[in-house]
Design an enzyme around this catalytic site. Sequence first.
Site, PDB file in Angstrom:
ATOM      1  N   VAL A  46      25.991  66.509  20.021  1.00 17.67           N
ATOM      2  CA  VAL A  46      25.891  65.968  21.378  1.00 17.67           C
ATOM      3  C   VAL A  46      25.520  64.482  21.323  1.00 17.67           C
ATOM      4  O   VAL A  46      26.030  63.674  22.104  1.00 17.67           O
ATOM      5  CB  VAL A  46      24.852  66.759  22.219  1.00 17.67           C
ATOM      6  CG1 VAL A  46      24.660  66.124  23.591  1.00 17.67           C
ATOM      7  CG2 VAL A  46      25.265  68.214  22.352  1.00 17.67           C
ATOM      8  N   CYS A  47      24.665  64.121  20.379  1.00 20.75           N
ATOM      9  CA  CYS A  47      24.140  62.749  20.297  1.00 20.75           C
ATOM     10  C   CYS A  47      25.229  61.679  20.258  1.00 20.75           C
ATOM     11  O   CYS A  47      25.153  60.709  21.016  1.00 20.75           O
ATOM     12  CB  CYS A  47      23.204  62.609  19.105  1.00 20.75           C
ATOM     13  SG  CYS A  47      21.799  63.738  19.167  1.00 20.75           S
ATOM     14  N   PRO A  48      26.263  61.808  19.414  1.00 21.05           N
ATOM     15  CA  PRO A  48      27.257  60.731  19.400  1.00 21.05           C
ATOM     16  C   PRO A  48      28.022  60.601  20.720  1.00 21.05           C
ATOM     17  O   PRO A  48      28.425  59.500  21.094  1.00 21.05           O
ATOM     18  CB  PRO A  48      28.189  61.089  18.242  1.00 21.05           C
ATOM     19  CG  PRO A  48      27.958  62.520  17.952  1.00 21.05           C
ATOM     20  CD  PRO A  48      26.544  62.807  18.383  1.00 21.05           C
ATOM     21  N   LEU A  51      25.608  58.514  22.956  1.00 21.99           N
ATOM     22  CA  LEU A  51      25.480  57.132  22.509  1.00 21.99           C
ATOM     23  C   LEU A  51      26.775  56.363  22.752  1.00 21.99           C
ATOM     24  O   LEU A  51      26.747  55.188  23.135  1.00 21.99           O
ATOM     25  CB  LEU A  51      25.052  57.074  21.047  1.00 21.99           C
ATOM     26  CG  LEU A  51      23.697  57.724  20.735  1.00 21.99           C
ATOM     27  CD1 LEU A  51      23.342  57.531  19.265  1.00 21.99           C
ATOM     28  CD2 LEU A  51      22.587  57.204  21.619  1.00 21.99           C
TER      29      LEU A  51
END
Length: 187
Positions: A46-48, A51
């Site tokens: 999920v993080c990329p 960002l």
Amino acid sequence: MSLVGKEVLPFKAKAYHNGEFIDVSEENFKGKWSIVCFYPADFTFVCPTELEDLQNNYEEFKKLGTEVYSVSTDTHFTHKAWHDHSEAISKLTYVMIGDPSHEISRNFDVLIEADGLADRGTFLIDPDGVIQSVEINAGNIGRDASILINKLKAAQYVRKNPNEVCPAKWKEGGATLKPSLDLVGKI
């Protein structure tokens, strides 16, 4: 206890930014608006997407006089490696702060102690270094930068117009309210 209305606590950290390692502290959050976006870990799922979404909206944040910072408990070296190997992360031009000591994550009350990772926390900080908005999501729920832009615009508006408030679903240019005895019970 809420961090809204509280000044960012002191810290010192290393960060990765545009091909260089830099020093960052709470002083970087003063003199302009700042978005600090905590996420659990580099090289995840999920993080990329989050960002990259911040990067896709970065020009709009800059037009609004706002700097963006991402933070995880990874090191600045890991941020560079991720930047070098991920198509989404290689686009980032904002600062990626490393927090391997967990000091910053503890200061912002987003550290998951048992895991050594940060919650998905978003903080809107005014030019005085005071937190104006906090959003914490579970690790499996991603955030949307366009919603954050609306919050930022509202925070900037009420800072410039301290006798007004922004109602639900307020958009730039929309009607605001002036709290007074005349409005009590009429909304």
